[in-house]
Scaffold this motif. Structure first.
Motif, PDB file in Angstrom:
ATOM      1  N   THR A  63      38.668  36.587  33.873  1.00  0.00           N
ATOM      2  CA  THR A  63      39.016  37.472  34.892  1.00  0.00           C
ATOM      3  C   THR A  63      39.179  38.865  34.545  1.00  0.00           C
ATOM      4  N   VAL A  64      38.620  39.760  35.541  1.00  0.00           N
ATOM      5  CA  VAL A  64      38.525  41.134  35.236  1.00  0.00           C
ATOM      6  C   VAL A  64      38.992  41.967  36.424  1.00  0.00           C
ATOM      7  N   ILE A  65      39.436  43.268  35.986  1.00  0.00           N
ATOM      8  CA  ILE A  65      39.658  44.156  37.358  1.00  0.00           C
ATOM      9  C   ILE A  65      39.211  45.166  37.546  1.00  0.00           C
ATOM     10  N   ASP A  66      38.341  45.596  38.751  1.00  0.00           N
ATOM     11  CA  ASP A  66      37.948  46.861  38.904  1.00  0.00           C
ATOM     12  C   ASP A  66      38.945  47.659  39.731  1.00  0.00           C
ATOM     13  N   ALA A  67      39.685  48.537  38.877  1.00  0.00           N
ATOM     14  CA  ALA A  67      40.665  49.180  39.553  1.00  0.00           C
ATOM     15  C   ALA A  67      40.527  50.386  40.347  1.00  0.00           C
ATOM     16  N   THR A  68      39.069  50.759  40.621  1.00  0.00           N
ATOM     17  CA  THR A  68      38.811  51.868  41.592  1.00  0.00           C
ATOM     18  C   THR A  68      37.358  51.478  42.182  1.00  0.00           C
ATOM     19  N   CYS A  69      37.423  50.404  42.971  1.00  0.00           N
ATOM     20  CA  CYS A  69      35.836  49.901  43.328  1.00  0.00           C
ATOM     21  C   CYS A  69      35.017  50.842  44.083  1.00  0.00           C
ATOM     22  N   LYS A 121      37.697  39.290  44.743  1.00  0.00           N
ATOM     23  CA  LYS A 121      38.922  39.628  45.504  1.00  0.00           C
ATOM     24  C   LYS A 121      38.983  40.969  45.731  1.00  0.00           C
ATOM     25  N   LEU A 122      39.020  41.416  46.972  1.00  0.00           N
ATOM     26  CA  LEU A 122      39.159  42.705  47.316  1.00  0.00           C
ATOM     27  C   LEU A 122      40.299  43.254  47.898  1.00  0.00           C
ATOM     28  N   PHE A 123      40.885  44.107  47.550  1.00  0.00           N
ATOM     29  CA  PHE A 123      42.380  44.589  47.712  1.00  0.00           C
ATOM     30  C   PHE A 123      42.425  46.147  48.224  1.00  0.00           C
ATOM     31  N   ASN A 124      43.054  46.276  49.424  1.00  0.00           N
ATOM     32  CA  ASN A 124      43.283  47.703  49.886  1.00  0.00           C
ATOM     33  C   ASN A 124      44.730  48.111  49.374  1.00  0.00           C
ATOM     34  N   ILE A 125      44.771  48.299  47.869  1.00  0.00           N
ATOM     35  CA  ILE A 125      46.115  48.744  47.541  1.00  0.00           C
ATOM     36  C   ILE A 125      45.736  49.845  46.381  1.00  0.00           C
ATOM     37  N   CYS A 126      46.967  50.433  45.884  1.00  0.00           N
ATOM     38  CA  CYS A 126      46.859  51.331  44.848  1.00  0.00           C
ATOM     39  C   CYS A 126      46.718  50.450  43.481  1.00  0.00           C
ATOM     40  N   HIS A 127      46.003  50.915  42.402  1.00  0.00           N
ATOM     41  CA  HIS A 127      45.820  50.259  41.347  1.00  0.00           C
ATOM     42  C   HIS A 127      47.192  50.221  40.609  1.00  0.00           C
ATOM     43  N   SER A 128      48.019  50.967  40.603  1.00  0.00           N
ATOM     44  CA  SER A 128      49.418  50.730  40.139  1.00  0.00           C
ATOM     45  C   SER A 128      50.111  49.418  40.264  1.00  0.00           C
ATOM     46  N   LYS A 129      49.756  48.670  41.361  1.00  0.00           N
ATOM     47  CA  LYS A 129      50.164  47.657  42.184  1.00  0.00           C
ATOM     48  C   LYS A 129      49.572  46.399  41.624  1.00  0.00           C
ATOM     49  N   MET A 130      48.415  46.465  40.387  1.00  0.00           N
ATOM     50  CA  MET A 130      47.543  45.352  40.383  1.00  0.00           C
ATOM     51  C   MET A 130      48.296  44.081  39.930  1.00  0.00           C
ATOM     52  N   GLU A 131      49.434  44.480  39.362  1.00  0.00           N
ATOM     53  CA  GLU A 131      49.890  43.132  39.028  1.00  0.00           C
ATOM     54  C   GLU A 131      50.544  41.973  40.242  1.00  0.00           C
ATOM     55  N   THR A 136      49.702  35.692  37.915  1.00  0.00           N
ATOM     56  CA  THR A 136      50.305  35.970  36.614  1.00  0.00           C
ATOM     57  C   THR A 136      49.594  35.249  35.426  1.00  0.00           C
ATOM     58  N   ASN A 137      49.232  34.047  35.578  1.00  0.00           N
ATOM     59  CA  ASN A 137      48.412  33.154  34.610  1.00  0.00           C
ATOM     60  C   ASN A 137      47.181  33.798  34.346  1.00  0.00           C
ATOM     61  N   ALA A 138      46.748  34.690  34.809  1.00  0.00           N
ATOM     62  CA  ALA A 138      45.090  34.859  34.653  1.00  0.00           C
ATOM     63  C   ALA A 138      45.193  35.605  33.145  1.00  0.00           C
ATOM     64  N   ALA A 139      43.913  35.313  32.483  1.00  0.00           N
ATOM     65  CA  ALA A 139      43.710  35.883  31.323  1.00  0.00           C
ATOM     66  C   ALA A 139      42.842  37.158  31.484  1.00  0.00           C
ATOM     67  N   VAL A 140      43.388  38.184  31.727  1.00  0.00           N
ATOM     68  CA  VAL A 140      42.629  39.241  32.086  1.00  0.00           C
ATOM     69  C   VAL A 140      41.886  40.034  30.794  1.00  0.00           C
ATOM     70  N   ARG A 141      40.589  39.984  30.814  1.00  0.00           N
ATOM     71  CA  ARG A 141      39.862  40.589  29.728  1.00  0.00           C
ATOM     72  C   ARG A 141      39.394  42.095  29.865  1.00  0.00           C
ATOM     73  N   ILE A 174      48.953  43.662  31.115  1.00  0.00           N
ATOM     74  CA  ILE A 174      48.432  42.169  31.376  1.00  0.00           C
ATOM     75  C   ILE A 174      47.084  41.946  30.772  1.00  0.00           C
ATOM     76  N   ILE A 175      46.564  42.864  29.907  1.00  0.00           N
ATOM     77  CA  ILE A 175      45.144  42.660  29.203  1.00  0.00           C
ATOM     78  C   ILE A 175      45.271  41.629  27.881  1.00  0.00           C
ATOM     79  N   ILE A 176      44.474  40.718  27.880  1.00  0.00           N
ATOM     80  CA  ILE A 176      44.618  39.851  26.704  1.00  0.00           C
ATOM     81  C   ILE A 176      44.442  40.382  25.302  1.00  0.00           C
ATOM     82  N   PRO A 177      44.763  39.679  24.326  1.00  0.00           N
ATOM     83  CA  PRO A 177      44.071  40.291  22.967  1.00  0.00           C
ATOM     84  C   PRO A 177      42.461  40.145  23.188  1.00  0.00           C
ATOM     85  N   GLY A 178      41.935  41.134  22.408  1.00  0.00           N
ATOM     86  CA  GLY A 178      40.468  40.980  22.498  1.00  0.00           C
ATOM     87  C   GLY A 178      39.846  41.456  23.999  1.00  0.00           C
ATOM     88  N   GLY A 179      40.814  41.942  24.800  1.00  0.00           N
ATOM     89  CA  GLY A 179      40.328  42.572  26.043  1.00  0.00           C
ATOM     90  C   GLY A 179      40.353  44.162  25.793  1.00  0.00           C
TER      91      GLY A 179
END
Ligand SMILES: C[S@@+](CC[C@H](N)C(=O)[O-])C[C@H]1O[C@@H](n2cnc3c(N)ncnc32)[C@H](O)[C@@H]1O
Length: 233
Positions: A63-69, A121-131, A136-141, A174-179
């Motif tokens: 699972t990865v996040i593009d904070a500014t797509c 998954k696209l979201f029209n929100i500010c990246h400060s609200k990524m959580e 919550t159980n996603a392992a974000v790399r 939220i970033i996992i070890p190794g991320g």
């Protein structure tokens, strides 16, 4: 104690970065070195370097996040890194501009089949609200930021230090070890230098035991984009 290694006539330290982080065994570090050398000689852009570093960290099914797509180029690059036949890898792509999400959506439409497109998954929100949008159980790399304004869009709508800082704090949680938290900072527009300072101060305060924080940059091109990488050990 590990001994220095002699390579091509140069003495180098043992590969401490690899041994102290959880980089995948088959990470394409050789490609990464080539890309870094090309960057040093002005033949690669900051975003190419970021993509290259992601390749060494991200694994299929992550699972990865593009904070500014924005226009979706980073989102697409991330999807190509996480997607395989298992269809377990997800990209969460965020932007405050509806226009940016439409552009990303169009690019994905043109580039992916319908199964792959489901993984973004696209979201029209500010990246400060990524959580609020990432399970919550996603392992974000990887959480990637490509700051500034939307190329080809409204140059008044830019990332702002205050929300960028909140988003970096969320990414750190939220970033996992190794991320990796990957940031490309642009300083050529109003507020850009202040934002760089915010990112640098945030990174400089991260614990040495848990994080490796690195910045690249061109000294004689003061407005060139600055790639910053925060690796979680
Ligand atoms: C440099 S562009 C991103 C380029 C994009 N990654 C690409 O591959 O095309 C920066 C984007 O950040 C978005 N942005 C600005 N403030 C934001 C915020 N607080 N949260 C999320 N996105 C934001 C802008 O709307 C713009 O689309």
């Amino acid at each position: 104690m590990k001994q220095p290694i002699k390579q091509n006539g140069f003495i180098s330290e043992p590969n401490n970065l690899h041994s102290s982080t959880s980089l995948p065994k088959d990470s394409p570090s050789l490609g990464m070195e080539d890309a870094l050398v090309s960057y040093l000689f002005g033949k690669k852009r900051a975003t190419d370097i970021a993509h290259m570093v992601w390749k060494g960290i991200v694994q299929k099914g992550d699972t990865v996040i593009d904070a500014t797509c924005g226009n979706g180029f980073d989102t697409l690059a991330m999807l190509n890194l996480v997607s395989d036949d298992s269809h377990k890898g997800y990209v969460y792509a965020l932007d405050i501009q509806k226009d940016a999400l439409d552009k990303t959506s169009l690019l994905l439409e043109e580039s992916l089949d319908s199964n792959e497109k489901q993984l973004v998954k696209l979201f029209n929100i500010c990246h400060s609200k990524m959580e609020e949008v990432v399970p919550t159980n996603a392992a974000v790399r990887l959480v990637a930021f490509n700051l500034g304004y939307l190329p080809g869009g409204d140059k008044e709508i830019i990332t702002r230090s205050e929300t960028t800082l909140l988003a970096l704090e969320a990414a750190k949680r939220i970033i996992i070890p190794g991320g990796l938290i990957s940031i490309v900072v642009y300083v050529g527009h109003p507020g850009g230098r202040e934002e760089l300072e915010t990112v640098e101060t945030f990174a400089a305060r991260m614990s040495v035991e848990d994080w490796i924080c690195c910045k690249l940059g061109m000294l004689n091109r003061p407005n060139s984009p600055i790639p910053i990488f925060l690796f979680r050990r």
